[in-house]
Design an enzyme around this catalytic site. Sequence first.
Site, PDB file in Angstrom:
ATOM      1  N   CYS A 115       0.814  -1.222   0.000  1.00 35.98           N
ATOM      2  CA  CYS A 115       0.000   0.000   0.000  1.00 35.98           C
ATOM      3  C   CYS A 115       0.850   1.277   0.000  1.00 35.98           C
ATOM      4  CB  CYS A 115      -0.959  -0.002   1.186  1.00 35.98           C
ATOM      5  SG  CYS A 115      -2.143  -1.356   1.096  1.00 35.98           S
ATOM      6  N   HIS A 252      -3.017   7.556   1.764  1.00 34.57           N
ATOM      7  CA  HIS A 252      -3.449   6.211   1.365  1.00 34.57           C
ATOM      8  C   HIS A 252      -4.813   5.960   2.006  1.00 34.57           C
ATOM      9  CE1 HIS A 252      -3.840   2.039   0.759  1.00 34.57           C
ATOM     10  NE2 HIS A 252      -3.572   1.694   1.997  1.00 34.57           N
ATOM     11  N   ASN A 282      -9.969   0.345  -0.408  1.00 38.54           N
ATOM     12  CA  ASN A 282      -8.499   0.366  -0.360  1.00 38.54           C
ATOM     13  C   ASN A 282      -7.976  -0.267  -1.655  1.00 38.54           C
ATOM     14  OD1 ASN A 282      -5.795  -0.084   0.127  1.00 38.54           O
ATOM     15  ND2 ASN A 282      -6.084  -0.844   2.217  1.00 38.54           N
TER      16      ASN A 282
HETATM   17  O1  UT7 Z   1      -3.712  -0.722   3.512  1.00 36.60           O
HETATM   18  C1  UT7 Z   1      -2.758  -1.294   4.338  1.00 36.60           C
HETATM   19  C2  UT7 Z   1      -2.956  -0.877   5.716  1.00 36.60           C
HETATM   20  N1  UT7 Z   1      -4.189  -1.419   6.226  1.00 36.60           N
HETATM   21  C3  UT7 Z   1      -4.771  -0.823   7.235  1.00 36.60           C
HETATM   22  O2  UT7 Z   1      -4.315   0.221   7.645  1.00 36.60           O
HETATM   23  C4  UT7 Z   1      -5.976  -1.460   7.849  1.00 36.60           C
HETATM   24  C5  UT7 Z   1      -5.911  -1.262   9.327  1.00 36.60           C
HETATM   25  N2  UT7 Z   1      -6.988  -1.903  10.061  1.00 36.60           N
HETATM   26  C6  UT7 Z   1      -8.277  -1.514   9.979  1.00 36.60           C
HETATM   27  O3  UT7 Z   1      -8.620  -0.629   9.202  1.00 36.60           O
HETATM   28  C7  UT7 Z   1      -9.271  -2.134  10.921  1.00 36.60           C
HETATM   29  O4  UT7 Z   1      -8.581  -2.889  11.890  1.00 36.60           O
HETATM   30  C8  UT7 Z   1     -10.317  -3.058  10.224  1.00 36.60           C
HETATM   31  C9  UT7 Z   1     -11.262  -2.201   9.392  1.00 36.60           C
HETATM   32  C10 UT7 Z   1      -9.614  -4.059   9.345  1.00 36.60           C
HETATM   33  C11 UT7 Z   1     -11.167  -3.789  11.257  1.00 36.60           C
HETATM   34  O5  UT7 Z   1     -11.797  -2.858  12.130  1.00 36.60           O
HETATM   35  P1  UT7 Z   1     -11.692  -3.042  13.714  1.00 36.60           P
HETATM   36  O6  UT7 Z   1     -12.481  -1.979  14.307  1.00 36.60           O
HETATM   37  O7  UT7 Z   1     -10.235  -3.115  14.051  1.00 36.60           O
HETATM   38  O8  UT7 Z   1     -12.436  -4.409  13.908  1.00 36.60           O
HETATM   39  P2  UT7 Z   1     -11.889  -5.780  14.536  1.00 36.60           P
HETATM   40  O9  UT7 Z   1     -10.961  -6.455  13.583  1.00 36.60           O
HETATM   41  O10 UT7 Z   1     -11.384  -5.505  15.907  1.00 36.60           O
HETATM   42  O11 UT7 Z   1     -13.200  -6.616  14.606  1.00 36.60           O
HETATM   43  C12 UT7 Z   1     -14.314  -6.188  15.440  1.00 36.60           C
HETATM   44  C13 UT7 Z   1     -15.448  -7.153  15.252  1.00 36.60           C
HETATM   45  C14 UT7 Z   1     -15.030  -8.623  15.372  1.00 36.60           C
HETATM   46  O12 UT7 Z   1     -16.081  -9.311  16.029  1.00 36.60           O
HETATM   47  P3  UT7 Z   1     -15.987  -9.655  17.603  1.00 36.60           P
HETATM   48  O13 UT7 Z   1     -14.749 -10.478  17.763  1.00 36.60           O
HETATM   49  O14 UT7 Z   1     -15.883  -8.311  18.276  1.00 36.60           O
HETATM   50  O15 UT7 Z   1     -17.250 -10.374  17.855  1.00 36.60           O
HETATM   51  C15 UT7 Z   1     -14.961  -9.109  13.956  1.00 36.60           C
HETATM   52  O16 UT7 Z   1     -15.190 -10.475  13.811  1.00 36.60           O
HETATM   53  O17 UT7 Z   1     -15.995  -7.006  13.951  1.00 36.60           O
HETATM   54  C16 UT7 Z   1     -16.069  -8.300  13.312  1.00 36.60           C
HETATM   55  N3  UT7 Z   1     -15.921  -8.120  11.893  1.00 36.60           N
HETATM   56  C17 UT7 Z   1     -16.960  -7.854  11.078  1.00 36.60           C
HETATM   57  N4  UT7 Z   1     -18.267  -7.713  11.314  1.00 36.60           N
HETATM   58  C18 UT7 Z   1     -19.066  -7.433  10.256  1.00 36.60           C
HETATM   59  C19 UT7 Z   1     -14.772  -8.151  11.154  1.00 36.60           C
HETATM   60  N5  UT7 Z   1     -15.060  -7.913   9.862  1.00 36.60           N
HETATM   61  C20 UT7 Z   1     -16.407  -7.744   9.797  1.00 36.60           C
HETATM   62  C21 UT7 Z   1     -17.296  -7.438   8.738  1.00 36.60           C
HETATM   63  N6  UT7 Z   1     -18.607  -7.303   9.027  1.00 36.60           N
HETATM   64  N7  UT7 Z   1     -16.868  -7.283   7.461  1.00 36.60           N
END
Ligand code: UT7
Length: 325
Positions: A115, A252, A282
């Site tokens: 990225c 980005h 992204n």
């Molecule tokens: O481009 C390269 C660099 N990339 C980045 O900078 C990405 C950085 N990371 C992020 O943007 C975020 O961490 C994400 C958008 C990927 C995820 O958001 P988050 O707020 O960190 O969510 P999480 O991974 O902590 O997940 C929270 C909850 C989980 O459920 P539980 O364990 O709390 O029950 C996941 O299973 O959200 C759940 N979850 C979803 N729910 C509905 C994960 N993906 C989804 C989804 N729909 N698509």
Amino acid sequence: MSVVRSIISGCGSYLPERIVTNEELAERVDTSDEWIVGRTGIRQRHIAADDELTSDLAIRASQEALAAAGVEGAEIDVIVLATSTPDQTMPATAAKVQAAIGMDDGFAFDVQAVCSGFIFALAVADNFIRAGQAERALVIGAETFSRIMDWEDRSTCVLFGDGAGAVILEAGSGDGTPADRGILTSHLHSDGRHHDILCTDGGVSSTRTAGFLRMRGREVFRHAVTNLSSVITEALEATGLTAEDIDWIVPHQANKRILDGTAKKFGISPDKVIITIDKHANTSAASVPLALKSALDDGRIKRGDLVLMEAMGAGLTWGAALVRW
Ligand code: UT7
């Protein structure tokens, strides 16, 4: 003192025709528009047609950038193409672009910094120009991340899209001050200790396949906030400029929360942050030039403006460039 500066003289972009909305994805995996928009700011993504390759996207964006700069393909000395989703393992996707734009001389190659790829490619091309080894460069970020998505993994498949963006760099001169037009400074970093928090689960040498993208999102998020702040500070310190001098941030587009958080940390108004993640998600190496193009098209970025580009991605890699428009 007269110095060589790389001036961005044209910008182009291309997004595949097919749009996939959050609602459409919610029919395939356990997710919702509300979750995706709330956690990331993404509303839709463009997905390449089966017969549309990364090079096709790159060529469309490059042709537009060349036209915007009023430059012929044959006048380009070097192509640096950033991608993690090349058409083939070899040769470089840049070679296909070189042939398509009628550039029979000079040299063309790919860089892979995921990225952060566009910032890395921009810095590489800028160095060729400042070293006197090239007069004109074509810098491209192009990706078909849809091909490395596990479409059953809701934690990643909702985040990415396909697209391409390109700029033309041309050698100009300045007096070595931040008032100069062109790339004022660029800063690149990587930390391979975190190579496994964002990666594919395969590769030519390991599984003989490209593999699918896997990400420990929360960890990547934490690193992004820290690393982007430090590289922005580094770029400002290198030029003696301050956050108040920045007219536009072209970041980005990984997560709107990261964009908002970074701007807030530097006391920069959210109005100065170019956000396109809602429209194309992204797109990895393509996201910075795609955002740049949209802010040029709608007249936000104007001659004389100070533009900060920044990115962070797998590797981990991160970087920033300050450009006087
Ligand atoms: O481009 C390269 C660099 N990339 C980045 O900078 C990405 C950085 N990371 C992020 O943007 C975020 O961490 C994400 C958008 C990927 C995820 O958001 P988050 O707020 O960190 O969510 P999480 O991974 O902590 O997940 C929270 C909850 C989980 O459920 P539980 O364990 O709390 O029950 C996941 O299973 O959200 C759940 N979850 C979803 N729910 C509905 C994960 N993906 C989804 C989804 N729909 N698509």
